[in-house]
Design a protein around this motif. Structure first.
Motif, PDB file in Angstrom:
ATOM      1  N   LEU A  56       0.832  -1.205   0.000  1.00 35.29           N
ATOM      2  CA  LEU A  56       0.000   0.000   0.000  1.00 35.29           C
ATOM      3  C   LEU A  56       0.866   1.254   0.000  1.00 35.29           C
ATOM      4  CD1 LEU A  56      -2.740   1.385   0.137  1.00 35.29           C
ATOM      5  CD2 LEU A  56      -2.622   1.158   2.623  1.00 35.29           C
ATOM      6  N   THR A 107       2.212   1.853  -3.440  1.00 35.39           N
ATOM      7  CA  THR A 107       1.162   2.355  -4.322  1.00 35.39           C
ATOM      8  C   THR A 107       0.876   3.827  -4.043  1.00 35.39           C
ATOM      9  OG1 THR A 107       0.181   0.167  -4.422  1.00 35.39           O
ATOM     10  CG2 THR A 107      -1.216   2.006  -5.073  1.00 35.39           C
ATOM     11  N   LEU A 108       0.854   4.196  -2.770  1.00 36.80           N
ATOM     12  CA  LEU A 108       0.591   5.595  -2.424  1.00 36.80           C
ATOM     13  C   LEU A 108       1.716   6.513  -2.883  1.00 36.80           C
ATOM     14  CD1 LEU A 108      -0.967   5.227   1.125  1.00 36.80           C
ATOM     15  CD2 LEU A 108      -2.124   5.862  -0.998  1.00 36.80           C
ATOM     16  N   ALA A 160       0.574   7.096  -6.339  1.00 35.66           N
ATOM     17  CA  ALA A 160      -0.755   7.678  -6.520  1.00 35.66           C
ATOM     18  C   ALA A 160      -0.867   9.113  -6.008  1.00 35.66           C
ATOM     19  CB  ALA A 160      -1.799   6.798  -5.820  1.00 35.66           C
ATOM     20  N   ILE A 161      -0.185   9.439  -4.930  1.00 34.48           N
ATOM     21  CA  ILE A 161      -0.317  10.786  -4.356  1.00 34.48           C
ATOM     22  C   ILE A 161       0.165  11.874  -5.318  1.00 34.48           C
ATOM     23  CG2 ILE A 161       0.538  12.297  -2.516  1.00 34.48           C
ATOM     24  CD1 ILE A 161       0.204   9.911  -0.609  1.00 34.48           C
ATOM     25  N   ALA A 208      -5.347   8.103  -9.964  1.00 34.78           N
ATOM     26  CA  ALA A 208      -4.784   7.930  -8.621  1.00 34.78           C
ATOM     27  C   ALA A 208      -5.691   7.063  -7.748  1.00 34.78           C
ATOM     28  CB  ALA A 208      -4.562   9.294  -7.968  1.00 34.78           C
ATOM     29  N   VAL A 209      -6.981   7.338  -7.785  1.00 31.27           N
ATOM     30  CA  VAL A 209      -7.933   6.537  -7.012  1.00 31.27           C
ATOM     31  C   VAL A 209      -7.958   5.102  -7.538  1.00 31.27           C
ATOM     32  CG1 VAL A 209     -10.388   6.253  -6.488  1.00 31.27           C
ATOM     33  CG2 VAL A 209      -9.331   8.507  -6.324  1.00 31.27           C
ATOM     34  N   LEU A 216      -5.497   3.431  -8.946  1.00 30.50           N
ATOM     35  CA  LEU A 216      -4.290   2.724  -8.512  1.00 30.50           C
ATOM     36  C   LEU A 216      -4.471   2.148  -7.114  1.00 30.50           C
ATOM     37  CD1 LEU A 216      -1.417   5.101  -9.691  1.00 30.50           C
ATOM     38  CD2 LEU A 216      -1.770   2.741 -10.393  1.00 30.50           C
ATOM     39  N   VAL A 217      -4.993   2.963  -6.216  1.00 32.22           N
ATOM     40  CA  VAL A 217      -5.177   2.504  -4.839  1.00 32.22           C
ATOM     41  C   VAL A 217      -6.255   1.431  -4.771  1.00 32.22           C
ATOM     42  CG1 VAL A 217      -5.796   3.207  -2.502  1.00 32.22           C
ATOM     43  CG2 VAL A 217      -4.347   4.681  -3.900  1.00 32.22           C
ATOM     44  N   ALA A 218      -7.339   1.616  -5.518  1.00 33.30           N
ATOM     45  CA  ALA A 218      -8.425   0.639  -5.498  1.00 33.30           C
ATOM     46  C   ALA A 218      -7.969  -0.714  -6.045  1.00 33.30           C
ATOM     47  CB  ALA A 218      -9.616   1.168  -6.299  1.00 33.30           C
ATOM     48  N   GLU A 277      -4.933  -1.884  -6.055  1.00 38.32           N
ATOM     49  CA  GLU A 277      -4.007  -2.490  -5.100  1.00 38.32           C
ATOM     50  C   GLU A 277      -4.760  -3.110  -3.927  1.00 38.32           C
ATOM     51  OE1 GLU A 277      -1.400  -3.286  -1.957  1.00 38.32           O
ATOM     52  OE2 GLU A 277      -2.877  -1.700  -1.817  1.00 38.32           O
ATOM     53  N   GLN A 278      -5.855  -2.504  -3.525  1.00 40.42           N
ATOM     54  CA  GLN A 278      -6.609  -2.987  -2.373  1.00 40.42           C
ATOM     55  C   GLN A 278      -7.479  -4.189  -2.693  1.00 40.42           C
ATOM     56  OE1 GLN A 278      -6.876  -1.846   0.999  1.00 40.42           O
ATOM     57  NE2 GLN A 278      -4.901  -1.090   0.361  1.00 40.42           N
TER      58      GLN A 278
END
Length: 83
Positions: free
Chosen positions: A11, A14-15, A18-19, A44-45, A47-49, A51-52
């Motif tokens: 995470l 990824t952040l 993404a940030i 960006a959203v 990428l995080v989604a 990864e999660q």
């Protein structure tokens, strides 16, 4: 839900990507460029989604290792419950 160390590191990585993309999108939104701004924020959203919520082939060894360690190494709580 508790995270393992590998999930936390994933995470964080990824952040790191993404940030800056999200901030770049926010700059475009402030300047009035709605399409570009929303596109970058959406990336960006996304990428995080991903990864999660998406299991990739690189996640499988970590999942197997966590389950194996959980079965092999007993915690103090499980030791006291068996007695």
């Amino acid at each position: 839900m508790a995270r393992g160390i590998l999930e936390t590191i994933g995470l964080a990585a990824t952040l790191v990507l993404a940030i800056p993309i999200g901030l770049f999108g926010a700059e475009h939104l402030v300047r009035g460029e709605l399409v570009a701004g929303l596109a970058y924020v959406g990336i960006a959203v996304g990428l995080v989604a991903v990864e999660q919520y998406l299991t990739t082939p690189t996640d499988l060894p970590g999942m197997v290792a966590e389950k194996t360690v959980g079965k092999v190494v007993k915690t103090e709580e499980s030791d006291t419950e068996e007695r």
